[in-house]
Structure formats: structure tokens, C-alpha cells
Design a protein around this motif. Structure first.
Motif, short mmCIF file in Angstrom:
data_model
loop_
_atom_site.label_atom_id
_atom_site.label_comp_id
_atom_site.label_asym_id
_atom_site.label_seq_id
_atom_site.Cartn_x
_atom_site.Cartn_y
_atom_site.Cartn_z
N TYR A 5 2.23 1.79 -3.41
CA TYR A 5 1.21 2.36 -4.28
C TYR A 5 1.09 3.87 -4.06
O TYR A 5 0.97 4.65 -5.03
N ALA A 43 -4.08 1.71 -3.49
CA ALA A 43 -3.76 1.63 -2.07
C ALA A 43 -5.02 1.57 -1.22
O ALA A 43 -5.06 0.90 -0.18
N ALA A 61 -4.87 7.99 1.75
CA ALA A 61 -5.33 7.65 0.40
C ALA A 61 -6.54 8.49 0.01
O ALA A 61 -6.61 9.01 -1.12
N ALA A 83 0.83 -1.21 0.00
CA ALA A 83 0.00 0.00 0.00
C ALA A 83 0.86 1.26 0.00
O ALA A 83 0.58 2.23 -0.72
N GLU A 84 1.95 1.25 0.78
CA GLU A 84 2.84 2.41 0.82
C GLU A 84 3.51 2.62 -0.53
O GLU A 84 3.70 3.76 -0.98
#
Length: 484
Positions: free
Chosen positions: A317, A326, A356, A314-315
Motif C-alpha cells: 500500500y 496502510a 504512514a 501494508a508495504e
């Protein structure tokens, strides 16, 4: 003449360093704008060990003259006595920014960094102090202690020796040198015992691995690399030698070599999620974000419950501006994490989800998630920060400013918080406050390019064109140096 008051650093064993409150004049009744009078009153309170009152007085002295480095120093010192470590660190950094020759700030700041495990910053601070005072046995003692805490015994020995050359009566340096010598001797005893075990069966790769681990403990990287290569020669198809080789490069911080070895291991063992995750980590350090994403995606594909890999993906992304990718990862961790994730991980998932949403311009949803985070984890700095970003996006500057301040109170070491607050204050034409926080951002992180750009804009607004141009030059030099 400054009054000196010594104390022992409560967070460090066998290490005493001076904490000096700065006094200039006799006490007199303070006026709100009289910084000197507040300094004197603060010194009087400190002399009576009333550090809460001292801190309040030094805060008034700083307010009266924000450019007074010694007032900043005194406030940081009072905060240090009160155990407000992070606030003290922020204060010392600002004091150094205002007066780079204030040697006691380097000593206290370096020791505080050591207390919270920021050893690289600690050593850097001590080295800066030694450039100002190369004859300080106290600084060399602190350097030795910092190396010792990291098991860097050879470096510690050199630092303690230097302290003793400068001051043969430095008993702490002598005692700590003896302690390090005992630790080194113990390492050598372990090493020789393992060498004997290899002699008994030179064809056993695992015995080389144990010796290589000892060499790593001693930070003898060439020897450890040689042993890892011997393991590969003994068992070219096995994995143990490559794992050891990767471990050596990891400890050396050699991102290119570590990534290359993990890529090789991943090619040989494509079903191992741990290898793919480590490959993603080192690709990230190489700023090869897209390749890091591929590696993290593979790790998650192989083990969907692998929390660290999901966070890292996720980071990555977010780093690649793939905010929509993310979002569902963070959302899933928030939805399913209760009872499964540690509190810190769950809080990070909420913060990531809010970030996000903010990055996608969905500020109302970012606010909702930030409030949920703060309801579960009171005073979480990222909760306040993402809330402030959301308020900024919704053009609610007063609410943004309040929450940036809350974020700084919760985490005084985050330079981004100061810079973003300065930027919002600038839009509100609160230029003096914007200047203060932009300068604090730079004091906390002198490599934060955007803070120099903010500072330039503040100087422009204040009509200080020469200083604005100087800030822009610094920003351009940083961008050129980093390739950004």
C-alpha cells in the motif's frame, strides 16, 4: 612506504586477509588542521594495539581533510578492529569512492560483507578488486570462501583453483579446496542413493521430489526443473510437482516464472493463504504492485493473523501511495501486537505506522509514534529516521538533523539516511556538510538516483556548475536505465 599489519578476520573461518594501516611520516605533535600529523599519531596508537585512540586520531585526520581516502581507510580499519562492522563498511565504501584504486579497501570490505551475510555485495566487491589486481590469490581465496558459505561449491572450486595457480603455496586455498571436494562428494553420494530409490519405484513422485531437492542444494537447476516436470507428468492433478517447480524458480530468482507458477497453484488451490502470499511477493518483485496487493489482500482475507502477509500488504500500500489503506493495518498490529509479535515485528509495525503518518502529512502523529517506538526499542534506526522526517515536515531542521545523525549512528549502511540528511543540511545552507553526506549516500548505494540529484543541488549552491551537471547526467542515466 606503508607499514603492513596482518590479522585474521574474526568473522570468517579459514580465511586470513591483510589489514594495512597506512603510515606516511614520523610522529609529530598534531595540529587540529594537520591531517597528516593525526594520521601518524593514529598509526602509532594502532601499532600499540590501542584502536580506540587510533580511531579517534583517524577521525581527526578525516575532519582535517575529508577528501583523503587513506584517512578514511585507516579510520574504517580501526573501526573494524573495534568490531564496529557497519561503521567500517561505510568507511571503506567512502574510501573506495574517493580512491577506486585502494585495493585493500576491497579486500576488507568484501570480507566484512561476508561476515554479516551480504554475500552478493561481498562477491561484487571482490570482483571489483580483481579488476584492479587480477593476480591476487588472496582475492580469489576470498571469492572461494564466499561461494563456499553459500554452498556454491562448483564456483568455489574454480576460485580456489585460480588462487592456487597464482600461488601454489596458498595453504588456505588448498585446505578449503579439499573441504569443498568432500562436500561435493557427499552430495554426489546422496544423489546416487536417491537415484537408486527412484529405480526401486519409478512411479512414486515423492522420490523425484527428494532428488530434486538434492539437485537444488547443488544448484543444478536444469536437472531440478526436469525432475519437477517429471513429477507433474506422473501426477498432473497433484500439487507437489508445481510446488517443486516454484521452488526451483524461486532459488533461481526468476520472478516471472515463479509468479506464473504460483498463479497457477493459486487458481487450483484458492483457499491456501501461503500461495497467495508468495504470489504477492513475486508480483512485487516484478513491480506489478497492484497485482501484489490483490494477492496479499487474499492471503490476509484467508488468514487474518498472518503477520508476514499483513506487513507485506501494508508495504505494498505504501509503495502504491495508498497511505490511508496502510495506516489501519499498522495501527492494528501496534495495538494488538504486544505479546503476540516478535520484538522486531512490533518495532517494524511502529515504524510503518510512523511512515504512514508522515506520508499523509500528519507529522505530529508520526512524532508521537516514533517516540513510542524509541521508548520501547532504544536506538531503533527507523524510529530516529521517521522522527527526523516528521521534524522536517514541521520545519524544525535542527531537530531533524540531530535525528538523522542518530539514525545513521544506529544503521550506518542505509543510504537514504545520508541523502535525506544532506537534503536538510542543504536547506540550512550548510553546504560542506551536505556535500559530505550526499557523497556518502552515493558511496553506500551508487544506484540511488535521488542522491545524485541532491549532490547536483549541493554543487549548484557551492558554485561548482560543471560537477553539478555531471551529477545530473548520472541521475538521468540511472533513471533511464531503471525506467523510473
Amino acid at each position: 612506504m606503508d607499514n603492513e599489519q596482518d590479522t585474521q578476520n574474526s568473522g570468517s573461518s579459514n580465511n586470513t586477509f591483510p589489514l594495512h594501516f597506512v603510515s606516511r611520516e614520523e610522529m609529530r605533535e598534531p595540529d587540529p588542521a594537520d591531517g597528516q600529523a593525526w594520521t601518524d599519531r593514529g598509526n602509532n596508537a594502532a601499532a600499540n594495539e590501542d584502536y580506540e585512540t587510533a580511531a579517534e586520531c583517524f577521525e581527526r585526520a578525516v575532519a582535517a581533510d575529508p577528501e583523503d581516502a587513506r584517512a578514511r581507510y585507516n579510520l574504517a580499519l580501526a573501526q573494524q578492529y573495534l568490531g564496529d562492522t557497519e561503521l567500517a563498511i561505510a568507511g571503506y565504501r567512502r574510501a573506495i569512492d574517493l580512491d577506486p584504486n585502494l585495493i585493500d579497501s576491497y579486500i576488507n570490505l568484501g570480507n566484512l560483507y561476508g561476515e554479516i551475510g551480504m554475500y552478493e555485495e561481498s562477491l561484487e566487491t571482490f570482483q571489483q578488486g580483481l579488476e584492479l589486481d587480477p593476480q591476487s590469490d588472496e582475492l580469489y581465496l576470498s571469492v572461494g570462501d564466499t561461494y563456499r558459505l553459500q554452498n556454491l561449491y562448483r564456483d568455489a572450486i574454480q576460485a580456489y583453483r585460480q588462487a592456487l595457480m597464482l600461488n601454489p603455496d596458498n595453504t588456505l586455498a588448498a585446505d578449503n579446496l579439499r573441504d569443498v571436494r568432500e562436500r561435493v562428494n557427499d552430495q554426489y553420494r546422496r544423489m546416487m542413493e536417491q537415484e537408486r530409490r527412484i529405480d526401486e519405484d519409478p512411479a512414486d513422485p515423492t522420490r523425484y521430489a527428494e532428488l530434486a531437492s538434492i539437485q537444488l542444494d547443488m544448484h543444478r537447476y536444469d536437472e531440478a526443473l526436469s525432475l519437477a516436470n517429471q513429477m507433474i507428468a506422473l501426477d498432473p492433478q497433484g500439487r507437489a510437482g508445481y510446488d517443486m517447480l516454484a521452488a526451483v524458480y524461486e532459488q533461481m530468482g526468476d520472478a516471472e516464472q515463479a509468479a506464473e507458477i504460483y498463479q497457477r497453484i493459486a487458481n487450483q488451490h484458492p483457499e491456501d493463504p501461503d500461495v497467495w502470499e508468495k504470489l504477492g511477493f513475486w508480483r512485487s518483485l516484478q513491480d506489478r504492485t497492484n497485482e501484489a496487493i490483490v494477492a496479499y489482500e487474499r492471503a490476509v482475507e484467508l488468514d487474518a493473523q498472518r503477520t508476514t502477509a499483513r506487513f507485506s500488504l501494508a508495504e505494498a500500500y505504501l509503495e502504491a501511495d495508498r497511505y490511508a489503506d496502510a495506516l489501519p493495518i499498522y495501527q492494528n498490529m501496534v495495538d494488538t501486537g504486544e505479546g503476540l509479535l516478535q520484538d522486531d515485528d512490533l518495532a517494524a509495525a511502529f515504524a510503518g505506522l510512523a511512515e504512514a503518518y508522515n506520508s499523509l502529512g500528519r507529522h505530529d502523529e508520526a512524532m508521537r509514534v516514533s517516540h513510542q517506538l524509541l521508548e520501547r526499542f532504544e536506538d531503533d534506526p527507523e524510529g530516529y529516521y521517521q522522527l527526523a522526517v516528521a521534524y522536517d515536515g514541521l520545519n524544525r531542521p535542527n531537530d531533524a538533523i540531530e535525528n538523522y545523525l542518530n539514525a545513521i549512528d544506529a544503521d550506518p549502511l542505509n543510504a537514504d539516511y545520508y541523502n535525506d540528511l544532506a537534503d536538510t543540511l542543504l536547506t540550512e545552507k550548510r553546504y560542506d556538510e551536505a556535500l559530505e553526506y550526499a557523497q556518502q549516500a552515493i558511496a553506500m548505494d551508487p544506484s540511488l538516483t535521488v542522491a545524485y540529484e541532491t549532490l547536483a543541488q549541493v554543487y549548484d549552491a557551492l558554485g561548482r556548475g560543471d560537477e553539478a551537471e555531471e551529477a545530473r547526467i548520472q541521475a538521468r542515466e540511472l533513471r533511464s536505465a531503471t525506467g523510473a
